[in-house]
Scaffold this active site. Structure first.
Site, PDB file in Angstrom:
ATOM      1  N   ASP A 188      36.264  36.607  47.370  1.00 21.57           N
ATOM      2  CA  ASP A 188      36.952  35.535  46.638  1.00 21.57           C
ATOM      3  C   ASP A 188      37.358  34.423  47.595  1.00 21.57           C
ATOM      4  OD1 ASP A 188      36.767  37.122  44.399  1.00 21.57           O
ATOM      5  OD2 ASP A 188      38.797  37.945  44.634  1.00 21.57           O
TER       6      ASP A 188
HETATM    7  N1  URA Z   1      37.738  42.528  45.424  1.00 24.84           N
HETATM    8  C1  URA Z   1      38.471  41.457  45.079  1.00 24.84           C
HETATM    9  O1  URA Z   1      39.265  41.487  44.175  1.00 24.84           O
HETATM   10  N2  URA Z   1      38.267  40.325  45.783  1.00 24.84           N
HETATM   11  C2  URA Z   1      37.400  40.223  46.816  1.00 24.84           C
HETATM   12  O2  URA Z   1      37.274  39.165  47.421  1.00 24.84           O
HETATM   13  C3  URA Z   1      36.654  41.372  47.164  1.00 24.84           C
HETATM   14  C4  URA Z   1      36.835  42.515  46.450  1.00 24.84           C
END
Ligand code: URA
Length: 236
Positions: free
Chosen positions: A104
């Site tokens: 993310d």
């Molecule tokens: N899970 C999440 O919620 N965010 C990420 O960036 C990676 C795994």
């Protein structure tokens, strides 16, 4: 492979630039000046130099990046910073790298970047069981019942039942804790949504390892390096 294709693929310029370089006498094959940009060479055995510097042919590259928060795990995006466009330097930009499993925008840590599509598929396909480990700070205090729920397989708010995951509680405070979560899937916001299903919130997330290869902690956020042979063999 044609000489001009090899040089262009290795980031020495466009085919047109490369043609000029050959005509200029800047390119040698096995110590002899090349005069034909279209000549076929053995990219694995012939020694090609440009202004005396050896140009080694690599079809695929594999980078370990320490992704900083605030940058998208994407190749391009209008108006926003992306790892491929804004962080990968000229040394590798001509390879057109893509991430093998996204993080993310607010997440940090280990991002694999490569131009090897088959490798990307194998890293992200859940059936291959490549474990990704995340360090998280949690708003809420996880306990044994959460460890069991993760091991059982968390059901997300949209009804999707996750594959069994490992939750390891590292430290506990009065209202928060730190954990390691190990998963083999990569659903959108998966770790955050797994904690939401347990009425907790992830406030910080960093991927610390992929398939048994740990993030090199000497890499500052935004820095990257090529995977070593032994790291690559662990992942392949
Ligand atoms: N899970 C999440 O919620 N965010 C990420 O960036 C990676 C795994």
């Amino acid at each position: 492979m044609r000489l001009d294709k090899l040089l262009a693929n290795m980031g020495c310029g466009s085919r047109k630039d490369v043609k000029k370089l050959v005509k200029q006498g800047a390119v040698c094959i096995n110590g002899l000046e090349a005069d034909d940009p279209g000549i076929n060479i053995d990219e694995n055995n012939d020694v090609v130099t440009l202004f005396g510097r050896e140009i080694t042919y690599k079809k695929y590259v594999y980078l370990m990046m320490n992704k900083p928060a605030g940058v998208l795990s994407a190749t391009e995006d209008y108006g926003r910073k992306t790892v491929a466009t804004d962080l990968v330097g000229e040394d590798f930009s001509h390879y057109e790298l893509s991430p093998a499993g996204r993080l993310d925008i607010d997440s940090e840590g280990f991002l694999l970047l490569t131009n090897d599509g088959g490798f990307i598929h194998d890293i992200i396909t859940p059936s291959r069981h490549v474990e990704k480990v995340y360090f998280c700070r949690i708003n809420g205090v996880a306990d044994e019942s959460d460890v069991e729920a993760f091991a059982e397989g968390i059901t997300l708010a949209d009804g999707y039942k996750c594959m069994p995951a490992k939750l390891e509680i590292l430290s506990k405070g009065e209202y928060s804790c730190t954990v390691h979560v190990t998963i083999c899937e990569g659903k959108f916001h998966q770790v955050k949504r797994m904690f939401l299903a347990r009425r907790m919130q992830v406030t910080y997330l960093k991927r610390v390892s992929i398939g048994g290869v740990a993030l090199d902690e000497s890499l500052e956020p935004g820095e990257y390096r090529e995977l070593t042979e032994s790291e690559l063999s662990l992942l392949k």
